[in-house]
Design a protein around this motif. Structure first.
Motif, PDB file in Angstrom:
ATOM      1  N   HIS A 172      -1.004   7.739   5.033  1.00 58.00           N
ATOM      2  CA  HIS A 172      -2.440   7.920   5.239  1.00 58.00           C
ATOM      3  C   HIS A 172      -3.212   8.217   3.964  1.00 58.00           C
ATOM      4  O   HIS A 172      -4.315   8.760   4.026  1.00 58.00           O
TER       5      HIS A 172
ATOM      6  N   PHE B 250      -5.716  -2.959   8.122  1.00 61.50           N
ATOM      7  CA  PHE B 250      -4.329  -3.427   8.077  1.00 61.50           C
ATOM      8  C   PHE B 250      -3.812  -3.748   9.474  1.00 61.50           C
ATOM      9  O   PHE B 250      -3.096  -4.731   9.685  1.00 61.50           O
ATOM     10  N   GLU B 251      -4.155  -2.898  10.443  1.00 58.63           N
ATOM     11  CA  GLU B 251      -3.666  -3.088  11.812  1.00 58.63           C
ATOM     12  C   GLU B 251      -4.176  -4.387  12.428  1.00 58.63           C
ATOM     13  O   GLU B 251      -3.532  -4.968  13.304  1.00 58.63           O
TER      14      GLU B 251
ATOM     15  N   GLY C 168       0.777   4.149   1.955  1.00 59.71           N
ATOM     16  CA  GLY C 168       1.192   4.733   3.222  1.00 59.71           C
ATOM     17  C   GLY C 168       0.962   6.229   3.242  1.00 59.71           C
ATOM     18  O   GLY C 168       0.316   6.798   2.361  1.00 59.71           O
TER      19      GLY C 168
ATOM     20  N   SER D 132      -0.640  12.355   8.071  1.00 65.77           N
ATOM     21  CA  SER D 132       0.750  11.922   8.225  1.00 65.77           C
ATOM     22  C   SER D 132       1.715  13.092   8.322  1.00 65.77           C
ATOM     23  O   SER D 132       2.893  12.907   8.584  1.00 65.77           O
TER      24      SER D 132
ATOM     25  N   GLU E 164      -4.504   5.880   2.109  1.00 65.02           N
ATOM     26  CA  GLU E 164      -5.635   4.961   2.248  1.00 65.02           C
ATOM     27  C   GLU E 164      -6.125   4.976   3.701  1.00 65.02           C
ATOM     28  O   GLU E 164      -6.180   3.935   4.368  1.00 65.02           O
ATOM     29  N   GLY E 165      -6.461   6.160   4.177  1.00 61.60           N
ATOM     30  CA  GLY E 165      -6.766   6.341   5.594  1.00 61.60           C
ATOM     31  C   GLY E 165      -7.817   5.407   6.149  1.00 61.60           C
ATOM     32  O   GLY E 165      -7.720   4.933   7.280  1.00 61.60           O
TER      33      GLY E 165
ATOM     34  N   ALA F 243       4.348  -0.640   3.306  1.00 64.06           N
ATOM     35  CA  ALA F 243       4.048   0.723   2.866  1.00 64.06           C
ATOM     36  C   ALA F 243       5.159   1.190   1.934  1.00 64.06           C
ATOM     37  O   ALA F 243       6.329   1.251   2.330  1.00 64.06           O
TER      38      ALA F 243
ATOM     39  N   THR G  68       2.407  -6.482   5.713  1.00 60.76           N
ATOM     40  CA  THR G  68       1.972  -5.269   5.022  1.00 60.76           C
ATOM     41  C   THR G  68       3.199  -4.395   4.753  1.00 60.76           C
ATOM     42  O   THR G  68       4.054  -4.229   5.626  1.00 60.76           O
TER      43      THR G  68
ATOM     44  N   VAL H  92      -6.551   1.741   7.098  1.00 60.03           N
ATOM     45  CA  VAL H  92      -5.495   1.555   8.093  1.00 60.03           C
ATOM     46  C   VAL H  92      -5.938   0.639   9.220  1.00 60.03           C
ATOM     47  O   VAL H  92      -5.188  -0.241   9.665  1.00 60.03           O
ATOM     48  N   GLU H  93      -7.160   0.812   9.710  1.00 56.77           N
ATOM     49  CA  GLU H  93      -7.640  -0.022  10.813  1.00 56.77           C
ATOM     50  C   GLU H  93      -7.680  -1.494  10.421  1.00 56.77           C
ATOM     51  O   GLU H  93      -7.376  -2.368  11.239  1.00 56.77           O
TER      52      GLU H  93
ATOM     53  N   TYR I 159       0.842  -1.194   0.000  1.00 57.72           N
ATOM     54  CA  TYR I 159       0.000   0.000   0.000  1.00 57.72           C
ATOM     55  C   TYR I 159       0.880   1.248   0.000  1.00 57.72           C
ATOM     56  O   TYR I 159       2.088   1.164   0.215  1.00 57.72           O
TER      57      TYR I 159
END
Length: 301
Positions: free
Chosen positions: A85, A94-95, A83, A122, A87-88, A104, A102, A91-92, A81
């Motif tokens: 932010h 991915f986490e 990075g 960011s 693809e804000g 970035a 993953t 993010v959740e 991805y």
């Protein structure tokens, strides 16, 4: 409450979909934006399965993953991805995918060289693909990450990346030659949102975007009035819509300028946060960049 239910749903899918892979099964790579999909395919060739989440005309700033996307992500061996932010809203997700690698692409870039932005989460402008030098660095970065995942294919990945870097350097020469036909005092680029700052810095353009760096921020009446005054003051001939942003904002800007007895044309549609239709020249990073520059130069001459 809905947020926590959704996160639980994602976690359950990730857990249930990860199964043992056969030794001869290809790696599953999931990419976010179409620029990244194109890059990974150039480096990996046919040695991995590549699935892109976002197609032509899709705005990554506002993108929300569907259930089908979550299923793709949960079945991935590596997720590439952007990075910073960009693809804000992903993010959740991915986490929560702690058992999936993953990557970035912005990690390949020295933060000290990035364009700062106090208006973005960011604190950096995430539109790094519009700096071709960055894209060359990122190409090597992707090749290295794929080589770590499939050491037996390292030579192929490195050869593919070297070939693609040659093509990117040829692109730089072409872009510079085209831009040199445009007088320096005409190199002012006005677009729907502020996606072209890296391009402007690299090629000597002053860049103004109506919506700012993220399309999540709406342009107000004052934004339109301020930018219309700037266009009139600098006698700008053309402004540009973007393929991934509704054209109504630029049309409103054009109307504001024209109402003050200064004619400004819409110079065309640029590809900003997504490539063009797959199978067309603009559906590739190199073709997109050539198209954008030709469109800009021809409209501003």
């Amino acid at each position: 409450m809905k947020k926590y239910i959704y996160i639980l749903f994602v976690s359950l899918i990730v857990f249930s979909c990860k199964t043992d892979k056969k030794a001869n099964q290809k790696l599953n790579i999931v990419t976010t934006t179409s620029m990244i999909t194109d890059l990974v395919k150039n480096v990996a060739g046919d040695e991995v399965n590549v699935q892109g989440l976002m197609g032509s005309g899709v705005d990554p700033h506002l993108y929300k993953a569907s259930e089908g996307d979550v299923s793709k992500l949960s079945g991935a061996d590596i997720i590439f991805y952007n990075g910073l932010h960009l693809e804000g809203k992903l993010v959740e997700i991915f986490e929560k995918m702690r058992n999936i690698k993953t990557v970035a692409l912005s990690d390949a870039i020295d933060e000290k060289t990035l364009i700062g932005s106090e208006y973005f989460a960011s604190n950096y402008d995430p539109h790094i693909w519009f700096n071709t030098e960055y894209w060359i660095q990122i190409t090597q970065f992707v090749a290295d990450k794929l080589s770590e995942a499939l050491p037996e294919k390292k030579d192929l990945f490195q050869a593919n990346s070297a070939k693609y870097i040659v093509e990117l350097k040829a692109l730089q020469t072409t872009l510079k030659s085209t831009i040199e036909t445009l007088p320096k005092d005409k190199r002012i680029l006005v677009t729907a949102h502020d996606a072209f700052n890296y391009f402007g810095k690299a090629y000597g353009f002053q860049v103004r975007g109506l919506q700012g760096i993220s399309t999540a921020t709406e342009a107000g009446v004052q934004d339109v009035q301020n930018l219309s005054a700037f266009i009139i003051e600098n006698k700008i001939k053309a402004i540009f819509i973007e393929s991934s942003v509704p054209k109504r904002t630029i049309e409103a800007l054009q109307a504001a300028v024209n109402s003050k007895d200064h004619n400004v044309d819409i110079g065309g549609s640029l590809y900003s946060d997504a490539l063009g239709t797959p199978g067309t020249p603009e559906g590739t990073y190199i073709g997109m960049f050539k198209y954008n520059v030709n469109t800009i130069v021809n409209a501003l001459k």
